[in-house]
Every structure is written in structure tokens, then in C-alpha cells.
Design an enzyme around this catalytic site. Structure first.
Site, mmCIF file in Angstrom:
data_model
loop_
_atom_site.group_PDB
_atom_site.id
_atom_site.type_symbol
_atom_site.label_atom_id
_atom_site.label_comp_id
_atom_site.label_asym_id
_atom_site.label_seq_id
_atom_site.Cartn_x
_atom_site.Cartn_y
_atom_site.Cartn_z
ATOM 1 C CG ASP A 36 -2.154 0.865 1.035
ATOM 2 O OD1 ASP A 36 -3.215 0.296 0.717
ATOM 3 O OD2 ASP A 36 -2.049 2.097 1.183
ATOM 4 C CB VAL A 63 0.067 0.546 -7.819
ATOM 5 C CG1 VAL A 63 0.125 -0.438 -6.660
ATOM 6 C CG2 VAL A 63 -1.176 1.428 -7.744
ATOM 7 C CG ASN A 89 -7.839 -4.132 -3.691
ATOM 8 O OD1 ASN A 89 -9.057 -4.206 -3.883
ATOM 9 N ND2 ASN A 89 -7.316 -3.361 -2.737
ATOM 10 C CE1 TYR A 155 -13.034 3.319 -9.837
ATOM 11 C CE2 TYR A 155 -15.107 2.658 -10.850
ATOM 12 C CZ TYR A 155 -14.101 2.438 -9.927
ATOM 13 O OH TYR A 155 -14.167 1.351 -9.098
ATOM 14 C CE LYS A 159 -11.487 0.007 -10.882
ATOM 15 N NZ LYS A 159 -10.473 -0.819 -10.202
#
Length: 252
Positions: A36, A63, A89, A155, A159
Site C-alpha cells: 500500500d 502502484v 486491488n 473511472y 475499469k
């Protein structure tokens, strides 16, 4: 225990779904690398796992940065000797911006975290998986990756891209002992909303009808249970697909 002897990396694992996945994987016997951007929160998850008798390691990683992805996987291998399960994730929201209001910097930031990171982590893990002809990749997508009225344009695009990347990767490496699937959660109680800094009123107004259809809000542990199934041998014939977990939201 379903993951005894396995080594798993979970990104965005300091809270929400990532934390629930990391904790459950450890409970099921995996050695878990809790990754994280929030180092202290990741370390707290590791301590909780160890207190319950599990084995885990915290690795700070943004990330969106290639160097951090490299460090994350390299540290995993140097510590535990290999990698078996990769859970992509980590993710952030946009501000419900419609296409006409998108700012380049926001588009690039959300894509870097939600999509490019998935590609880079997968690319880094594949040589490890290919060498031993085994590996599991689980990408956390969203119902926003299946429909158009769940978030802003950025977004939604990120996705949808994760869904396509998942299907292609699953197919490409199906004969190499590697599986790649995605989870499309609906409304789940997490802190991802904190990544929004100023909601676009027009965009929110247009997506509100779709949001209002949601019949239930899920818990991170419910998504973790699905992630466990997809990581385990119980799902050995499931590959290159998206499993929706939204309490019936998309059935409307």
C-alpha cells in the site's frame, strides 16, 4: 486451509477490500505481502495477521510508479522465494466527471493507478509464473467496468480496460498454467470515496439513477471470500472472466 504454501501479493491492502483479502489469505495459509502507499497502515495489517498466527510482510508501493512495482515483486521473491498469487486491488475514483469536463491530469492519474498498474504488475509477475507453469492473477474491476452509469467517464474507462486486459491475459496464458480473472464489486463499504476531491454535479446527476438502483451495500469480507475462491484450486476451470459481486445491482 486453501492457500497453504502459497505466496500472495495484494496491492491496496492497508484498508477496505485489499485488507480483507490479505487477512483472509493469511488465515488460509498464504504468506502475504501487504502492499500500500500508506506504509504505517500496511504495517498495522501485517501486525494483525502475525498476531493471528499468520505470516506477512508490508511493502510500501505507489502502484502508479513502475519502480515501486518492480521493488514490490522483487522484494516478494527475495523474501519468500517465489510468487503464486497476484491481486491487483489498488484503485482510486474520479470525480464523476463526464467526458466534456475531464482534465488530462485526472485522466492520467486515474489510469495510472487503476489500469497501468495492473498491466505492470502482471508483466512483472508473468516470468515467475511462466517458469513454474503456475500462477493466479485476480484483478479488482468494478460494475463500473461493465456499465456506463456507475461513475465518471475516466473511472468507467479504466475499469472497462481492466476487464478487457483480464480476458486477454487469461486467454493468452491459459495453456501455461496461469489463470487471470476479475472481480466486479458493486457498492462496498470502503474508503475509496476519499480519493475524490470535488464531485462534478452534472456527472453525479446523470449517474444518480443508476446508483439509486443499488439494492445493498456489501462488506469487504464478502469480496475477500470471492477472492479466496478465485485464488484457490476450487476455481481451477475459471479463467479469463469477470465475476460480479454486487448484491443483485446489475440484475435490474
Amino acid at each position: 486451509m486453501q492457500l497453504t504454501g502459497k505466496v500472495a501479493v495484494v496491492t491496496g491492502a492497508a484498508s477496505g477490500m485489499g485488507k480483507a483479502i490479505a487477512v483472509l489469505y493469511a488465515k488460509e495459509g498464504a504468506k502475504v505481502v501487504v502492499s500500500d502507499i500508506h506504509e504505517e497502515a500496511a504495517a498495522a495489517v501485517v501486525e494483525a495477521i502475525k498476531a493471528a498466527g499468520g505470516e506477512a510482510l508490508a511493502v510500501k508501493a505507489n502502484v502508479a510508479a513502475e519502480v515501486d512495482i518492480q521493488h514490490l515483486i522483487d522484494t516478494t521473491v527475495s523474501t519468500y522465494g517465489t510468487l503464486d498469487i497476484l491481486v491487483n486491488n489498488a484503485g482510486i475514483m474520479d470525480n464523476f466527471e463526464p467526458a466534456g469536463d475531464i482534465k488530462d491530469e485526472n485522466w492520467e492519474k486515474v489510469f495510472a493507478v487503476n489500469t497501468t498498474s495492473v498491466m505492470r504488475a502482471t508483466r512483472k509477475a508473468l516470468p515467475i509464473f511462466l517458469e513454474k507453469q503456475y500462477g493466479v492473477i485476480i484483478n479488482v474491476a468494478s460494475v463500473g467496468g461493465l456499465y456506463g452509469a456507475r461513475a465518471g467517464a475516466t473511472y468507467t474507462a479504466t475499469k472497462h480496460a481492466v476487464v478487457g486486459f483480464t480476458k486477454n491475459t487469461g486467454f493468452m496464458y491459459a495453456k501455461s498454467g496461469i489463470r487471470c480473472n476479475a472481480i466486479a464489486p458493486g457498492g462496498v463499504e470502503t474508503n475509496i470515496g476519499a480519493s475524490m476531491t470535488g464531485i462534478n454535479e452534472f456527472g453525479m446527476g446523470r449517474t444518480q439513477p443508476g446508483l439509486a438502483l443499488n439494492p445493498a451495500t456489501g462488506q469487504p469480507e464478502q469480496i475477500a471470500a470471492l477472492a479466496l475462491f478465485l485464488a484457490s484450486d476450487a476455481s481451477s476451470f475459471i479463467n479469463g472472466t469477470v465475476v460480479t459481486a454486487d448484491g443483485g445491482w446489475s440484475a435490474y
